[in-house]
Design an enzyme around this catalytic site. Structure first.
Site, PDB file in Angstrom:
ATOM      1  N   TYR A  53       0.849  -1.196   0.000  1.00 20.70           N
ATOM      2  CA  TYR A  53       0.000   0.000   0.000  1.00 20.70           C
ATOM      3  C   TYR A  53       0.880   1.239   0.000  1.00 20.70           C
ATOM      4  O   TYR A  53       1.800   1.354   0.805  1.00 20.70           O
ATOM      5  CB  TYR A  53      -0.917   0.014   1.232  1.00 20.70           C
ATOM      6  CG  TYR A  53      -1.857   1.206   1.248  1.00 20.70           C
ATOM      7  CD1 TYR A  53      -2.859   1.346   0.289  1.00 20.70           C
ATOM      8  CD2 TYR A  53      -1.722   2.207   2.215  1.00 20.70           C
ATOM      9  CE1 TYR A  53      -3.707   2.445   0.298  1.00 20.70           C
ATOM     10  CE2 TYR A  53      -2.582   3.309   2.232  1.00 20.70           C
ATOM     11  CZ  TYR A  53      -3.565   3.417   1.274  1.00 20.70           C
ATOM     12  OH  TYR A  53      -4.412   4.503   1.280  1.00 20.70           O
ATOM     13  N   ASP A 112       9.149   2.720   0.335  1.00 24.08           N
ATOM     14  CA  ASP A 112       8.062   3.392   1.028  1.00 24.08           C
ATOM     15  C   ASP A 112       8.212   3.076   2.507  1.00 24.08           C
ATOM     16  O   ASP A 112       7.830   2.000   2.975  1.00 24.08           O
ATOM     17  CB  ASP A 112       6.708   2.912   0.500  1.00 24.08           C
ATOM     18  CG  ASP A 112       5.545   3.631   1.177  1.00 24.08           C
ATOM     19  OD1 ASP A 112       5.753   4.207   2.268  1.00 24.08           O
ATOM     20  OD2 ASP A 112       4.433   3.610   0.621  1.00 24.08           O
ATOM     21  N   LYS A 135       3.533   9.614   8.405  1.00 24.81           N
ATOM     22  CA  LYS A 135       3.190   9.122   9.740  1.00 24.81           C
ATOM     23  C   LYS A 135       4.112   9.659  10.853  1.00 24.81           C
ATOM     24  O   LYS A 135       3.911  10.783  11.291  1.00 24.81           O
ATOM     25  CB  LYS A 135       3.075   7.593   9.711  1.00 24.81           C
ATOM     26  CG  LYS A 135       1.894   7.223   8.789  1.00 24.81           C
ATOM     27  CD  LYS A 135       1.495   5.781   8.712  1.00 24.81           C
ATOM     28  CE  LYS A 135       0.252   5.678   7.814  1.00 24.81           C
ATOM     29  NZ  LYS A 135       0.206   4.586   6.906  1.00 24.81           N
TER      30      LYS A 135
HETATM   31  C1  PLP Z   1      -0.278   5.001   5.413  1.00 19.22           C
HETATM   32  C2  PLP Z   1       0.608   4.654   4.270  1.00 19.22           C
HETATM   33  C3  PLP Z   1       0.685   5.458   3.128  1.00 19.22           C
HETATM   34  C4  PLP Z   1      -0.244   6.607   2.881  1.00 19.22           C
HETATM   35  O1  PLP Z   1      -0.081   7.640   3.792  1.00 19.22           O
HETATM   36  P1  PLP Z   1      -1.317   8.661   4.003  1.00 19.22           P
HETATM   37  O2  PLP Z   1      -0.738   9.715   4.889  1.00 19.22           O
HETATM   38  O3  PLP Z   1      -2.408   7.861   4.639  1.00 19.22           O
HETATM   39  O4  PLP Z   1      -1.691   9.172   2.675  1.00 19.22           O
HETATM   40  C5  PLP Z   1       1.636   5.155   2.172  1.00 19.22           C
HETATM   41  N1  PLP Z   1       2.453   4.102   2.325  1.00 19.22           N
HETATM   42  C6  PLP Z   1       2.395   3.300   3.403  1.00 19.22           C
HETATM   43  C7  PLP Z   1       3.356   2.166   3.516  1.00 19.22           C
HETATM   44  C8  PLP Z   1       1.451   3.532   4.392  1.00 19.22           C
HETATM   45  O5  PLP Z   1       1.356   2.695   5.425  1.00 19.22           O
END
Ligand code: PLP
Length: 416
Positions: free
Chosen positions: A144, A239, A267
């Site tokens: 994701y 990511d 985050k």
């Molecule tokens: C939460 C998440 C995102 C997206 O971040 P948002 O601030 O919710 O847009 C992207 N990559 C990973 C791995 C995530 O866990």
């Protein structure tokens, strides 16, 4: 308590927001039952609008590594609010937070702050396409990276929970730019490179997958990706929105010793406020406007209040704190294992998988017994322990989960 309890707020929310929520997983569709309405958090605890207390392992889905309402972070936020802004100009907090990030993640020579992980991932891919002059991107099944159109293909997290293969509303030609490989299989990536020679701009990967439940990389997976990208002139993008500053001071790239070309963050670096960042090799980031011709902008990017929260968070993330996180994660995971649960863990991230063996990819993760998970979820909730409402979301253990909180959790799990 505020006016009205959980039921009354839930009814009002249901009339205002799709599914009653502002992000899908909050609706609890994967486990059934009523979504909560939360009014307060402190340390490892949250309270709902009826005054019920829960030990919280949702952790806002990642940011709250210090727990709720950390006093230092709260003070920093208050001070930043009182100082005014944002200014539509660079402020010292952006520079200080960026320096902290770069000193912990040396692969990030330059960076750009944005407002969400979604924006950061989307922007990093734009840079990768500009840098390589290629259109295709490889992601992993169950990975994701936020909800940008081209990344909503075979995505994990809430998308996995709802079994949406991609998403309605994504143009087919856009989805076609994204190729999907199997997590922990270098071979699956290698064959995509072979069948799309000189067309792949980048591989984007969660170095520890955390949106299909926690699935750590097998030995040589990340270094294998590094090798394939180098051989094929593609960029490697980590990511680290979840893993950054969580699994190690320098994120997964430090833990596994693999240097990506670009990194996506979010985050934790916002200390609980909306944030994202993308960064990496200086030559790549210098393609971004106004240094270069890749356009990317943001009215509220680098907001001083957010930067202050991030700085106050990162400043506390020293060796002692990582030792605490490791202790907390291990104590909880080992306790759950001794109760007979099957637990995957990477530091303070963990998942109880309802399956006989731990999955190594999304195909295996999907074979979990999600009904058994839902039962477990509701029994824990009734006992005052709130875990993420999906088999495919990681539990986020914080530094505030002291031994008493973990023992109370294990007691609840023992009778769940
Ligand atoms: C939460 C998440 C995102 C997206 O971040 P948002 O601030 O919710 O847009 C992207 N990559 C990973 C791995 C995530 O866990």
């Amino acid at each position: 308590m505020e006016e009205g309890g959980v039921a009354s707020w839930r009814n009002r929310a249901a009339k205002l927001f799709p599914g009653g929520v502002n992000s899908p997983v909050r609706a609890y569709r994967a486990v059934g039952g009523d979504a909560p309405i939360m009014v307060r958090g402190e340390g490892s605890n949250v309270w709902d609008a009826d005054g019920n207390r829960y030990i919280d392992y949702v952790g806002a889905f990642g940011p709250l590594i210090l727990g709720h309402a950390d006093p230092t972070v709260t003070r920093a936020i208050n001070a930043a609010v009182a100082a005014g802004g944002p200014f539509g100009a660079t402020a010292p907090g952006e520079v200080r937070l960026a320096e902290m990030i770069r000193s912990r993640m040396p692969s990030i020579e330059r960076m750009r702050f944005v407002n969400s992980g979604t924006e950061a991932a989307m922007s990093a891919l734009r840079v990768a396409r500009a840098a390589t002059g290629r259109d295709l991107v490889i992601k992993f099944d169950g990975g994701y990276h936020g909800h940008a159109d081209s990344l909503l293909v075979e995505a994990g997290s809430g998308a996995a929970t709802l079994s949406i293969p991609g998403s309605a509303g994504v143009a087919a030609p856009v989805a076609a730019q994204t190729l999907v490989a199997e997590y922990n299989s270098v071979d699956s990536v290698s064959s995509l490179f072979s069948s799309n020679r000189s067309q792949i701009a980048a591989v984007i990967v969660e170095p520890v997958a955390a949106n299909m439940g926690v699935v750590p990389p097998v030995r040589d997976f990340l270094s294998g990706l590094r090798g394939l990208c180098d051989q094929n002139g593609a960029l490697l993008i980590f990511d680290e929105v979840i893993t950054g500053f969580r699994v190690a001071p320098g994120g997964a790239q430090e833990l596994f010793g693999v240097r990506p070309d670009m990194t996506v963050l979010g985050k934790i670096i916002g200390g609980g406020l909306p944030v994202g960042a993308y960064g990496g090799r200086a030559d790549l980031l210098d393609l971004v406007a106004p240094a270069g011709n890749v356009y990317q902008a943001g009215t509220l990017s680098g907001h001083p209040v957010v930067m202050a929260a991030g700085e106050a968070t990162l400043a506390q993330l020293g060796p002692e704190l990582y030792a605490t996180l490791e202790h907390n994660g291990e104590k909880l995971a080992e306790g759950l294992k001794s109760l007979g649960y099957n637990v995957a863990r990477a530091g303070s991230l963990l998942t109880v998988f309802f399956r006989d063996r731990l999955p190594v990819n999304f195909r295996e993760a999907k074979r979990c017994d999600v009904e058994e998970f839902a039962g477990f979820f509701h029994r824990l909730r009734a006992a005052g322990v709130l875990i993420p409402p999906s088999q495919f979301e990681a539990w986020f253990v914080s530094a505030a989960h002291d031994d008493a909180a973990i023992e109370a959790t294990l007691q609840a799990a023992a009778s769940a």
